[in-house]
Enzyme design. Structure first.
Site, short mmCIF file in Angstrom:
data_model
loop_
_atom_site.label_atom_id
_atom_site.label_comp_id
_atom_site.label_asym_id
_atom_site.label_seq_id
_atom_site.Cartn_x
_atom_site.Cartn_y
_atom_site.Cartn_z
N TYR A 164 1.02 -1.20 0.14
CA TYR A 164 0.04 0.05 0.06
C TYR A 164 1.01 1.13 0.27
CZ TYR A 164 -2.72 -3.64 1.79
OH TYR A 164 -3.47 -4.83 2.03
N TYR B 67 -12.75 -7.10 6.10
CA TYR B 67 -11.66 -7.35 5.17
C TYR B 67 -11.22 -8.52 5.22
CZ TYR B 67 -6.94 -7.02 3.57
OH TYR B 67 -5.98 -7.28 2.66
N ASP C 108 -13.66 -16.48 8.36
CA ASP C 108 -12.23 -15.87 8.06
C ASP C 108 -11.66 -16.00 9.50
OD1 ASP C 108 -9.75 -14.71 7.60
OD2 ASP C 108 -10.72 -13.20 6.18
N LYS D 2 -1.67 -16.81 8.13
CA LYS D 2 -0.95 -15.94 9.05
C LYS D 2 -0.07 -16.73 9.90
CE LYS D 2 -3.34 -11.56 8.55
NZ LYS D 2 -2.24 -10.63 8.36
N1 PMP Z 1 -8.39 -12.07 6.04
C1 PMP Z 1 -8.13 -11.53 7.09
C2 PMP Z 1 -9.19 -11.49 8.28
C3 PMP Z 1 -6.88 -10.84 7.03
O1 PMP Z 1 -6.39 -10.19 8.14
C4 PMP Z 1 -5.85 -10.85 5.91
C5 PMP Z 1 -4.74 -10.27 5.88
N2 PMP Z 1 -4.35 -9.07 6.66
C6 PMP Z 1 -6.37 -11.69 4.73
C7 PMP Z 1 -7.62 -12.56 4.77
C8 PMP Z 1 -5.53 -11.93 3.65
O2 PMP Z 1 -4.35 -12.65 3.96
P1 PMP Z 1 -3.15 -12.68 3.24
O3 PMP Z 1 -2.45 -11.07 3.31
O4 PMP Z 1 -2.06 -13.75 3.57
O5 PMP Z 1 -3.39 -12.95 1.77
#
Ligand code: PMP
Length: 430
Positions: free
Chosen positions: A17, A144, A245, A274
């Site tokens: 970003y 998100y 998620d 993660k």
């Molecule tokens: N879902 C959530 C809730 C996240 O916080 C993130 C990453 N910040 C993602 C999906 C995407 O994961 P990545 O950056 O490994 O593609």
């Protein structure tokens, strides 16, 4: 790293970003140990971020390192089409055993965003296979889910950084973001808008996707577990798939193994990423029930249509196995609980500061919401000068430290935040 390298970085390398014409400063990190990042000039910074929720055991953990070295010596990668290998089997077995009962079919992929793409594709293919195609996903405002197209299309439609692609994205439906906070009492009537929405639109909806309990990038908001129970109930009632998620929240970060555990709900599809590898490698997992996997597999397509080159990368799986084994043996819960207490006690007094709008803590997540936006390059510089690595965004200064952080180091992070509030240049004047 030489100055030359930094000039090259500025001129040629995109960062997350960030503008290529006016890039934010970058700091040269040459190594990392435990909860410290080491800069090229030898300065040591206390890590308050776990590299965006991932490095839960800290850096350079000797046991994970050792397992990874052993795996490199055997093979670091082999294709997964037509081949299976021990680290993948061990990992999937661990996931099936430690995730909610019934989530027993595992798809391993490259990153969190891809796990979300896979979850969405599973839901769409499931409905297609049932001869009743549904094309919309229901998501939450302020949610998100990643930066790839499908994931962007279920992230907040207006305020997220993705609104610039809107005309190219599939249109989905959005529920208002939960308003009842995690610690508040659930009130009669809180469920009305959720229930009405489901009853009106359910026929077109293939799945609901949510970040359970914690809306991260959308504002670091902690919402009431009852929303999850209600969603599970409505999904059952209207036969809609529930995608959780847990990419940021999984593996203990919120004080529970999964944030879904706060509501005792099991999603139909679960996304993990993660901290899955202890932050050592990029890897994600999407888990679902056998009946969903079987419905997809018994369709005309005959299979689930996804298969990345680095699927189930053995080195990443080995790191994940080592990380999960550490979590199993090393009472993560007590570490997270202690961090939670220190964060609560340490951050609470800041609420009286005129710059602070709200303080909230859940598990090993501490959030200081400011009345103004931060000046990111200035405040980051200020934090580095004060020996800590904290990367705020918008009006949010938050901590997601590694679980192994010491009390003293955590207090230094908290003190740094407290002192940063008294430096006017750290904030953009409104
Ligand atoms: N879902 C959530 C809730 C996240 O916080 C993130 C990453 N910040 C993602 C999906 C995407 O994961 P990545 O950056 O490994 O593609």
């Amino acid at each position: 790293m030489k100055n030359d390298d930094l000039d090259f970085d500025k001129k040629h390398i995109w960062h997350p970003y960030t503008s290529m014409t006016h890039p934010l400063p970058t700091y040269p990190v040459v190594s990392a140990h435990g909860y410290e990042l080491i800069l090229r000039d030898g300065r040591r910074l206390i890590d308050g971020m776990s590299s965006w929720w991932a490095a839960i055991h800290g850096y350079n953990h000797p046991i994970i390192n050792q397992v990874m070295h052993a795996q490199i010596n055997r093979m670091s990668h082999v294709m997964f089409g037509g081949i299976v290998h021990p680290p993948a089997v061990e990992l999937c077995r661990r996931l099936v055993n430690t995730m909610p009962t019934g989530l027993e079919c595992v798809f391993l992929a490259d990153s969190g965003s891809v796990a979300v793409e896979i979850a969405i594709k599973m839901a769409l293919q499931y409905w297609q296979a049932r001869g009743n195609p549904r094309y919309e996903i229901l998501a939450l405002r302020k949610g998100y889910h990643g930066d790839t197209y499908g994931a962007m299309a279920v992230s907040d439609p207006e305020n997220s950084m993705h609104n610039m692609y809107q005309n190219y994205l599939p249109s989905n439906r959005f529920l208002n973001s939960p308003t009842r906070r995690f610690e508040e009492n659930w009130q009669k009537g809180d469920e009305t808008s959720f229930s009405q929405f489901f009853s009106q639109h359910h026929k077109k909806i293939a799945a609901v996707i949510m970040e359970p309990i914690v809306q991260g990038v959308g504002g670091m908001r902690f919402y009431h577990p009852e929303y999850l129970r209600l969603t599970r109930m409505l999904c059952n009632q209207y036969e809609i798939l529930f995608i959780a998620d847990e990419i940021a929240t999984g593996f203990g970060r919120t004080g529970k193994w999964l944030a879904c555990n706060y509501a005792d709900v099991t999603p139909d599809i679960l996304c993990l990423g993660k901290a899955l590898t202890g932050g050592m490698m990029t890897l994600s997992a999407t888990l679902t029930f056998r009946h969903i996997a079987e419905t997809i597999s018994n369709s005309k397509a005959g299979c689930f249509m996804h298969g990345p080159t680095f699927m189930a990368n053995p080195l990443a799986c080995a790191a994940a196995n080592a990380s999960l084994s550490l979590l199993e043996n090393d009472s993560w819960y007590q570490h997270v609980e202690k961090i939670s207490t220190y964060l609560s006690v340490g951050l609470a007094p800041l609420i009286s500061h005129p710059k602070v709008r709200d303080i909230r803590v859940l598990g090993a997540i501490g959030v200081v919401e400011i009345v103004q936006e931060v000046n990111i390059s200035q405040i980051q510089h200020w934090f580095v000068e004060n020996g800590v690595w904290i990367r705020p965004f918008k009006n949010l200064i938050y901590l997601t430290p590694p679980y192994i952080i010491s009390k003293e180091a955590l207090m230094k992070l908290i003190n740094a935040i407290a002192m940063s509030l008294d430096q006017p240049e750290n904030f953009i004047s409104s």
